[in-house]
Design a protein around this motif. Structure first.
Motif, PDB file in Angstrom:
ATOM      1  N   VAL A  69       0.853  -1.201   0.000  1.00 46.17           N
ATOM      2  CA  VAL A  69       0.000   0.000   0.000  1.00 46.17           C
ATOM      3  C   VAL A  69       0.883   1.243   0.000  1.00 46.17           C
ATOM      4  N   HIS A  70       1.889   1.243   0.843  1.00 45.46           N
ATOM      5  CA  HIS A  70       2.813   2.381   0.912  1.00 45.46           C
ATOM      6  C   HIS A  70       3.485   2.610  -0.431  1.00 45.46           C
ATOM      7  N   ALA A  71       3.957   1.552  -1.048  1.00 42.73           N
ATOM      8  CA  ALA A  71       4.638   1.668  -2.341  1.00 42.73           C
ATOM      9  C   ALA A  71       3.690   2.210  -3.403  1.00 42.73           C
ATOM     10  N   ARG A  72       2.450   1.727  -3.425  1.00 42.95           N
ATOM     11  CA  ARG A  72       1.478   2.230  -4.403  1.00 42.95           C
ATOM     12  C   ARG A  72       1.173   3.697  -4.172  1.00 42.95           C
ATOM     13  N   ALA A  73       1.081   4.097  -2.915  1.00 37.05           N
ATOM     14  CA  ALA A  73       0.780   5.491  -2.604  1.00 37.05           C
ATOM     15  C   ALA A  73       1.874   6.421  -3.120  1.00 37.05           C
ATOM     16  N   LEU A  74       3.122   5.989  -2.944  1.00 36.20           N
ATOM     17  CA  LEU A  74       4.215   6.830  -3.418  1.00 36.20           C
ATOM     18  C   LEU A  74       4.299   6.835  -4.911  1.00 36.20           C
TER      19      LEU A  74
END
Length: 80
Positions: free
Chosen positions: A75-80
């Motif tokens: 999720v963090h990677a997609r957000a960035l």
């Protein structure tokens, strides 16, 4: 839980829109070194600080992230 107690609470929200404030979480010169949202927990805290999440939702997301760290990292990677 309160966003005022987190290190990101000092992050200024000056973009006028939540999406612009999100874009402003990275520095202009070296994005890799200047990224303010270094992990899933910081992403959730930023959402609380920016008003996208209330305390109950942020708490639930933090607990879920701790229980499922792989999903939280994705999720963090997609957000960035």
């Amino acid at each position: 839980m309160s966003s005022e107690n987190h290190p990101l609470s000092g992050l200024s929200l000056v973009g006028g829109r939540l999406c612009l404030d999100f874009a402003n979480t990275v520095g202009a010169h070296d994005p890799a070194a200047d990224e303010k949202l270094g992990g899933y927990a910081e992403l959730v805290w930023w959402g609380l600080h920016g008003g996208a999440l209330d305390e109950a939702a942020a708490g639930a997301l933090l607990a879920r992230g701790e229980a499922r760290p792989g999903e939280a990292a994705a999720v963090h990677a997609r957000a960035l």
